[in-house]
Write a protein that holds these residues in place. Structure first.
Motif, PDB file in Angstrom:
ATOM      1  N   PRO A  20      -4.492 -29.286   3.430  1.00  0.00           N
ATOM      2  CA  PRO A  20      -4.704 -28.096   4.257  1.00  0.00           C
ATOM      3  C   PRO A  20      -4.765 -28.422   5.745  1.00  0.00           C
ATOM      4  CG  PRO A  20      -6.164 -28.055   2.368  1.00  0.00           C
ATOM      5  CD  PRO A  20      -5.510 -29.413   2.385  1.00  0.00           C
ATOM      6  N   PHE A  21      -4.490 -27.410   6.550  1.00  0.00           N
ATOM      7  CA  PHE A  21      -4.467 -27.564   8.008  1.00  0.00           C
ATOM      8  C   PHE A  21      -5.804 -28.056   8.549  1.00  0.00           C
ATOM      9  CE2 PHE A  21      -1.376 -24.038   7.244  1.00  0.00           C
ATOM     10  CZ  PHE A  21      -0.245 -24.789   7.477  1.00  0.00           C
ATOM     11  N   ALA A  22      -6.897 -27.551   7.999  1.00  0.00           N
ATOM     12  CA  ALA A  22      -8.234 -27.924   8.482  1.00  0.00           C
ATOM     13  C   ALA A  22      -8.583 -29.373   8.153  1.00  0.00           C
ATOM     14  CB  ALA A  22      -9.290 -26.990   7.899  1.00  0.00           C
ATOM     15  N   GLU A  23      -7.842 -30.003   7.253  1.00  0.00           N
ATOM     16  CA  GLU A  23      -8.105 -31.394   6.890  1.00  0.00           C
ATOM     17  C   GLU A  23      -7.265 -32.378   7.709  1.00  0.00           C
ATOM     18  OE1 GLU A  23      -8.076 -32.135   2.669  1.00  0.00           O
ATOM     19  OE2 GLU A  23      -9.162 -30.261   2.284  1.00  0.00           O
ATOM     20  N   GLN A  24      -6.452 -31.859   8.611  1.00  0.00           N
ATOM     21  CA  GLN A  24      -5.670 -32.735   9.486  1.00  0.00           C
ATOM     22  C   GLN A  24      -6.564 -33.207  10.638  1.00  0.00           C
ATOM     23  OE1 GLN A  24      -2.553 -33.610   8.411  1.00  0.00           O
ATOM     24  NE2 GLN A  24      -3.190 -32.313   6.701  1.00  0.00           N
ATOM     25  N   SER A  25      -6.267 -34.349  11.172  1.00  0.00           N
ATOM     26  CA  SER A  25      -7.098 -34.909  12.242  1.00  0.00           C
ATOM     27  C   SER A  25      -6.850 -34.186  13.566  1.00  0.00           C
ATOM     28  CB  SER A  25      -6.803 -36.397  12.413  1.00  0.00           C
ATOM     29  OG  SER A  25      -5.486 -36.564  12.932  1.00  0.00           O
ATOM     30  N   VAL A  26      -7.824 -34.282  14.436  1.00  0.00           N
ATOM     31  CA  VAL A  26      -7.677 -33.732  15.781  1.00  0.00           C
ATOM     32  C   VAL A  26      -6.498 -34.424  16.475  1.00  0.00           C
ATOM     33  CG1 VAL A  26      -8.792 -33.495  18.038  1.00  0.00           C
ATOM     34  CG2 VAL A  26     -10.116 -33.126  15.959  1.00  0.00           C
ATOM     35  N   GLU A  27      -6.317 -35.713  16.222  1.00  0.00           N
ATOM     36  CA  GLU A  27      -5.219 -36.462  16.831  1.00  0.00           C
ATOM     37  C   GLU A  27      -3.867 -35.896  16.405  1.00  0.00           C
ATOM     38  OE1 GLU A  27      -7.810 -37.967  15.171  1.00  0.00           O
ATOM     39  OE2 GLU A  27      -8.852 -38.642  16.978  1.00  0.00           O
ATOM     40  N   PHE A  28      -3.746 -35.504  15.127  1.00  0.00           N
ATOM     41  CA  PHE A  28      -2.505 -34.903  14.639  1.00  0.00           C
ATOM     42  C   PHE A  28      -2.183 -33.634  15.418  1.00  0.00           C
ATOM     43  CE2 PHE A  28      -0.518 -31.660  11.960  1.00  0.00           C
ATOM     44  CZ  PHE A  28       0.683 -32.279  11.655  1.00  0.00           C
ATOM     45  N   TRP A  29      -3.186 -32.743  15.544  1.00  0.00           N
ATOM     46  CA  TRP A  29      -2.971 -31.482  16.253  1.00  0.00           C
ATOM     47  C   TRP A  29      -2.731 -31.718  17.738  1.00  0.00           C
ATOM     48  CZ3 TRP A  29      -1.286 -28.100  13.243  1.00  0.00           C
ATOM     49  CH2 TRP A  29      -1.782 -27.932  11.956  1.00  0.00           C
ATOM     50  N   GLN A  30      -3.384 -32.724  18.317  1.00  0.00           N
ATOM     51  CA  GLN A  30      -3.159 -33.011  19.737  1.00  0.00           C
ATOM     52  C   GLN A  30      -1.723 -33.452  19.969  1.00  0.00           C
ATOM     53  OE1 GLN A  30      -5.572 -32.498  22.305  1.00  0.00           O
ATOM     54  NE2 GLN A  30      -3.618 -32.527  23.362  1.00  0.00           N
ATOM     55  N   LYS A  31      -1.186 -34.271  19.062  1.00  0.00           N
ATOM     56  CA  LYS A  31       0.216 -34.686  19.182  1.00  0.00           C
ATOM     57  C   LYS A  31       1.144 -33.482  19.102  1.00  0.00           C
ATOM     58  CE  LYS A  31      -0.305 -39.360  17.373  1.00  0.00           C
ATOM     59  NZ  LYS A  31      -0.042 -40.251  16.238  1.00  0.00           N
ATOM     60  N   CYS A  32       0.818 -32.533  18.234  1.00  0.00           N
ATOM     61  CA  CYS A  32       1.622 -31.304  18.121  1.00  0.00           C
ATOM     62  C   CYS A  32       1.587 -30.516  19.427  1.00  0.00           C
ATOM     63  CB  CYS A  32       1.121 -30.433  16.975  1.00  0.00           C
ATOM     64  SG  CYS A  32       1.399 -31.134  15.342  1.00  0.00           S
ATOM     65  N   LEU A  33       0.393 -30.364  19.998  1.00  0.00           N
ATOM     66  CA  LEU A  33       0.283 -29.634  21.264  1.00  0.00           C
ATOM     67  C   LEU A  33       1.012 -30.355  22.393  1.00  0.00           C
ATOM     68  CD1 LEU A  33      -3.394 -28.335  21.323  1.00  0.00           C
ATOM     69  CD2 LEU A  33      -1.307 -27.011  21.077  1.00  0.00           C
ATOM     70  N   ASP A  34       0.865 -31.676  22.449  1.00  0.00           N
ATOM     71  CA  ASP A  34       1.547 -32.442  23.494  1.00  0.00           C
ATOM     72  C   ASP A  34       3.059 -32.251  23.397  1.00  0.00           C
ATOM     73  OD1 ASP A  34      -0.938 -33.321  24.313  1.00  0.00           O
ATOM     74  OD2 ASP A  34      -0.740 -35.313  23.395  1.00  0.00           O
ATOM     75  N   ALA A  35       3.600 -32.303  22.185  1.00  0.00           N
ATOM     76  CA  ALA A  35       5.036 -32.115  21.985  1.00  0.00           C
ATOM     77  C   ALA A  35       5.455 -30.671  22.275  1.00  0.00           C
ATOM     78  CB  ALA A  35       5.418 -32.495  20.560  1.00  0.00           C
ATOM     79  N   HIS A  36       4.557 -29.723  22.015  1.00  0.00           N
ATOM     80  CA  HIS A  36       4.842 -28.308  22.306  1.00  0.00           C
ATOM     81  C   HIS A  36       4.995 -28.089  23.808  1.00  0.00           C
ATOM     82  CE1 HIS A  36       4.585 -23.948  22.089  1.00  0.00           C
ATOM     83  NE2 HIS A  36       3.543 -23.968  22.895  1.00  0.00           N
ATOM     84  N   TYR A  37       4.105 -28.666  24.586  1.00  0.00           N
ATOM     85  CA  TYR A  37       4.136 -28.483  26.033  1.00  0.00           C
ATOM     86  C   TYR A  37       5.114 -29.415  26.740  1.00  0.00           C
ATOM     87  CZ  TYR A  37       0.184 -25.325  25.687  1.00  0.00           C
ATOM     88  OH  TYR A  37      -0.627 -24.262  25.374  1.00  0.00           O
ATOM     89  N   ASP A  38       5.378 -30.582  26.157  1.00  0.00           N
ATOM     90  CA  ASP A  38       6.275 -31.565  26.784  1.00  0.00           C
ATOM     91  C   ASP A  38       7.115 -32.222  25.693  1.00  0.00           C
ATOM     92  OD1 ASP A  38       7.545 -33.513  28.264  1.00  0.00           O
ATOM     93  OD2 ASP A  38       5.733 -34.696  28.631  1.00  0.00           O
ATOM     94  N   PRO A  39       8.330 -31.709  25.443  1.00  0.00           N
ATOM     95  CA  PRO A  39       9.178 -32.259  24.369  1.00  0.00           C
ATOM     96  C   PRO A  39       9.438 -33.754  24.483  1.00  0.00           C
ATOM     97  CG  PRO A  39      10.058 -30.169  25.132  1.00  0.00           C
ATOM     98  CD  PRO A  39       8.932 -30.538  26.075  1.00  0.00           C
ATOM     99  N   SER A  40       9.322 -34.319  25.674  1.00  0.00           N
ATOM    100  CA  SER A  40       9.525 -35.760  25.812  1.00  0.00           C
ATOM    101  C   SER A  40       8.344 -36.565  25.260  1.00  0.00           C
ATOM    102  CB  SER A  40       9.764 -36.130  27.281  1.00  0.00           C
ATOM    103  OG  SER A  40       8.587 -35.913  28.044  1.00  0.00           O
ATOM    104  N   ALA A  41       7.212 -35.890  24.968  1.00  0.00           N
ATOM    105  CA  ALA A  41       6.026 -36.571  24.437  1.00  0.00           C
ATOM    106  C   ALA A  41       6.157 -36.877  22.947  1.00  0.00           C
ATOM    107  CB  ALA A  41       4.779 -35.721  24.676  1.00  0.00           C
ATOM    108  N   GLY A  42       7.161 -36.333  22.314  1.00  0.00           N
ATOM    109  CA  GLY A  42       7.356 -36.567  20.887  1.00  0.00           C
ATOM    110  C   GLY A  42       7.971 -35.338  20.241  1.00  0.00           C
ATOM    111  N   GLU A  43       8.202 -35.453  18.961  1.00  0.00           N
ATOM    112  CA  GLU A  43       8.838 -34.362  18.233  1.00  0.00           C
ATOM    113  C   GLU A  43       7.798 -33.583  17.429  1.00  0.00           C
ATOM    114  OE1 GLU A  43      12.255 -34.034  14.849  1.00  0.00           O
ATOM    115  OE2 GLU A  43      12.518 -35.529  16.440  1.00  0.00           O
ATOM    116  N   LEU A  44       7.926 -32.274  17.469  1.00  0.00           N
ATOM    117  CA  LEU A  44       7.039 -31.424  16.669  1.00  0.00           C
ATOM    118  C   LEU A  44       7.388 -31.568  15.197  1.00  0.00           C
ATOM    119  CD1 LEU A  44       6.968 -28.045  18.609  1.00  0.00           C
ATOM    120  CD2 LEU A  44       4.988 -29.379  17.947  1.00  0.00           C
ATOM    121  N   PRO A  45       6.390 -31.513  14.303  1.00  0.00           N
ATOM    122  CA  PRO A  45       6.726 -31.453  12.885  1.00  0.00           C
ATOM    123  C   PRO A  45       7.566 -30.191  12.629  1.00  0.00           C
ATOM    124  CG  PRO A  45       4.367 -31.811  13.196  1.00  0.00           C
ATOM    125  CD  PRO A  45       4.953 -31.516  14.539  1.00  0.00           C
TER     126      PRO A  45
END
Length: 131
Positions: A20-45
């Motif tokens: 479930p989404f609530a069982e994902q780490s804060v780091e996982f969601w932070q990577k998603c947000l970073d990629a959302h705001y800056d595509p060069s920071a990584g790829e969104l799932p």
């Protein structure tokens, strides 16, 4: 008098580990947000490849590090993740609904996030007067 129950079952989550989404780490969601705001920071799932901006806080977050609320943020009830900026991810705390529209709304919210969801309707439930 009779009524039906509606059961919402999450068959699968689109997260990399299937949890479930609530069982994902804060780091996982932070990577998603970073990629959302800056595509060069990584790829969104793949399941995050949509405009989820309304799930990100546009104002101050709650006072608690992990505040689990009902419909406490703009009608988007869920699990509050303390990323930067904070965001809300959907959770479901119940499976059974009396209202077909509530069951459909819950399943639509989860499908929006890429979950495979089934909604089932029970046979009529009969009630007797017990005077």
């Amino acid at each position: 008098m009779s009524l039906h129950l509606y059961r919402v079952t999450i068959n699968s989550y689109p997260t990399p580990d299937g949890k479930p989404f609530a069982e994902q780490s804060v780091e996982f969601w932070q990577k998603c947000l970073d990629a959302h705001y800056d595509p060069s920071a990584g790829e969104l799932p793949a399941f995050m490849d949509w405009d989820f901006e309304e799930w990100i806080y546009q104002e101050d977050p709650p006072q608690y590090p992990y505040y689990e609320g009902g419909n406490s943020y703009g009608g988007r009830g869920g699990f509050h993740v303390m990323t930067d900026p904070p965001m809300v991810v959907p959770v479901t705390r119940r499976r059974h609904w009396l209202s077909p529209s509530a069951a459909r709304a819950e399943s639509a919210r989860l499908r929006e996030w890429g979950c495979e969801v089934t909604v089932e309707k029970s046979k009529p439930i009969e009630f007797e007067d017990t005077k």
